[in-house]
Design a protein around this motif. Structure first.
Motif, PDB file in Angstrom:
ATOM      1  N   CYS A  19      58.040   5.724 -10.095  1.00  0.00           N
ATOM      2  CA  CYS A  19      59.031   5.870 -11.168  1.00  0.00           C
ATOM      3  C   CYS A  19      57.793   4.487 -11.879  1.00  0.00           C
ATOM      4  O   CYS A  19      58.574   4.476 -13.290  1.00  0.00           O
ATOM      5  N   SER A  22      56.314   6.522 -14.099  1.00  0.00           N
ATOM      6  CA  SER A  22      57.268   7.604 -15.008  1.00  0.00           C
ATOM      7  C   SER A  22      57.340   6.470 -16.055  1.00  0.00           C
ATOM      8  O   SER A  22      57.924   7.143 -17.568  1.00  0.00           O
ATOM      9  N   ILE A  23      58.063   5.503 -15.877  1.00  0.00           N
ATOM     10  CA  ILE A  23      58.620   5.037 -17.347  1.00  0.00           C
ATOM     11  C   ILE A  23      57.443   3.955 -18.158  1.00  0.00           C
ATOM     12  O   ILE A  23      57.437   4.010 -19.599  1.00  0.00           O
ATOM     13  N   ALA A  26      56.632   6.942 -20.278  1.00  0.00           N
ATOM     14  CA  ALA A  26      58.137   6.971 -21.224  1.00  0.00           C
ATOM     15  C   ALA A  26      57.270   5.680 -22.217  1.00  0.00           C
ATOM     16  O   ALA A  26      57.843   6.112 -23.948  1.00  0.00           O
ATOM     17  N   ALA A  29      54.589   7.348 -24.220  1.00  0.00           N
ATOM     18  CA  ALA A  29      55.261   8.195 -25.722  1.00  0.00           C
ATOM     19  C   ALA A  29      55.807   8.091 -26.851  1.00  0.00           C
ATOM     20  O   ALA A  29      56.017   8.202 -27.822  1.00  0.00           O
ATOM     21  N   GLN A  30      56.508   6.835 -26.535  1.00  0.00           N
ATOM     22  CA  GLN A  30      57.839   6.099 -27.141  1.00  0.00           C
ATOM     23  C   GLN A  30      57.016   5.237 -28.585  1.00  0.00           C
ATOM     24  O   GLN A  30      57.149   5.437 -29.393  1.00  0.00           O
ATOM     25  N   PRO A  37      62.835   8.046 -28.529  1.00  0.00           N
ATOM     26  CA  PRO A  37      64.620   8.950 -27.110  1.00  0.00           C
ATOM     27  C   PRO A  37      65.429   8.785 -27.860  1.00  0.00           C
ATOM     28  O   PRO A  37      65.720   7.606 -28.572  1.00  0.00           O
ATOM     29  N   CYS A  41      68.044  10.674 -23.228  1.00  0.00           N
ATOM     30  CA  CYS A  41      66.630  10.750 -22.790  1.00  0.00           C
ATOM     31  C   CYS A  41      66.240   8.750 -22.216  1.00  0.00           C
ATOM     32  O   CYS A  41      65.721   8.626 -21.242  1.00  0.00           O
ATOM     33  N   GLN A  44      68.393   8.851 -18.971  1.00  0.00           N
ATOM     34  CA  GLN A  44      67.336   9.482 -17.863  1.00  0.00           C
ATOM     35  C   GLN A  44      66.141   8.318 -17.106  1.00  0.00           C
ATOM     36  O   GLN A  44      66.064   8.170 -16.211  1.00  0.00           O
ATOM     37  N   ARG A  45      65.722   7.512 -18.736  1.00  0.00           N
ATOM     38  CA  ARG A  45      64.686   6.101 -18.218  1.00  0.00           C
ATOM     39  C   ARG A  45      65.758   5.197 -16.985  1.00  0.00           C
ATOM     40  O   ARG A  45      64.995   4.297 -15.923  1.00  0.00           O
ATOM     41  N   LEU A 142      59.124  17.323 -21.990  1.00  0.00           N
ATOM     42  CA  LEU A 142      59.840  16.322 -21.387  1.00  0.00           C
ATOM     43  C   LEU A 142      61.657  16.331 -20.423  1.00  0.00           C
ATOM     44  O   LEU A 142      61.155  15.551 -19.595  1.00  0.00           O
ATOM     45  N   SER A 146      60.605  15.859 -16.829  1.00  0.00           N
ATOM     46  CA  SER A 146      61.706  14.763 -16.252  1.00  0.00           C
ATOM     47  C   SER A 146      63.081  15.557 -15.015  1.00  0.00           C
ATOM     48  O   SER A 146      62.640  14.540 -14.347  1.00  0.00           O
TER      49      SER A 146
END
Length: 166
Positions: A19, A22-23, A26, A29-30, A37, A41, A44-45, A142, A146
């Motif tokens: 996790c 994953s964050i 994210a 990517a941001q 996002p 999105c 989902q975060r 994405l 996810s």
């Protein structure tokens, strides 16, 4: 049958690390890929964060089998919510462009001006920015990645808490 699996405590620690990864992706990517996002999105975060927090709590608490099932159920519930949002966004991305809902106001504006229930309803119904495909990895969007992550988390948690003979 599942002797290759780690014990529940180590398994929940691995889930927590997944996790966190994953964050971290994210945020990469941001802020590095400059992918803003959409509201779905962000939900989902939130689901990933709750899954990670429940996994961390299970790891630190180190309860007995019933306690691990409780923490596992909370992880699976948070992941199921994330999977639902991701599946909805994948569905929106598959719509023909003439059927995509119009873009709505930003999440920050909605949170300031609307009750929480209305914000959730509006976000889950989706909007135009949630249907955009800005980036893919190996041909997967994405939200598809996810959804796969959330499905894998649910399977992982079920395997961790499933009674097994030792």
């Amino acid at each position: 049958m599942f002797k290759f699996l780690p014990g529940p405590r180590a398994g929940f620690a691995l889930l927590f690390l997944a996790c966190v990864g994953s964050i971290a992706f994210a945020l990469f990517a941001q802020y590095y890929l400059l992918l803003e996002p959409c509201p779905m999105c962000i939900l989902q975060r939130v689901a990933v964060i709750f899954t990670g927090l429940f996994a961390l709590a299970a790891c630190l608490h180190n309860p007995g089998p019933c306690g691990y099932r409780l923490w596992g159920g909370l992880c699976a519930l948070a992941s199921a919510a994330g999977l639902g949002v991701a599946a909805r966004q994948v569905w929106l991305q598959q719509l023909p462009w003439d059927q995509v809902p119009a873009c709505g106001p930003g999440l920050e504006y909605m949170m300031e001006t609307m009750p929480l229930w209305n914000v959730l309803s509006k976000v889950l119904s989706g909007s135009g920015e949630c249907a955009n495909v800005d980036w893919t990895l190996l041909g997967f969007t994405l939200p598809q990645l996810s959804a796969a992550f959330f499905a894998a988390v649910i399977v992982w948690v079920l395997l961790l808490v499933w009674p097994r003979g030792r």
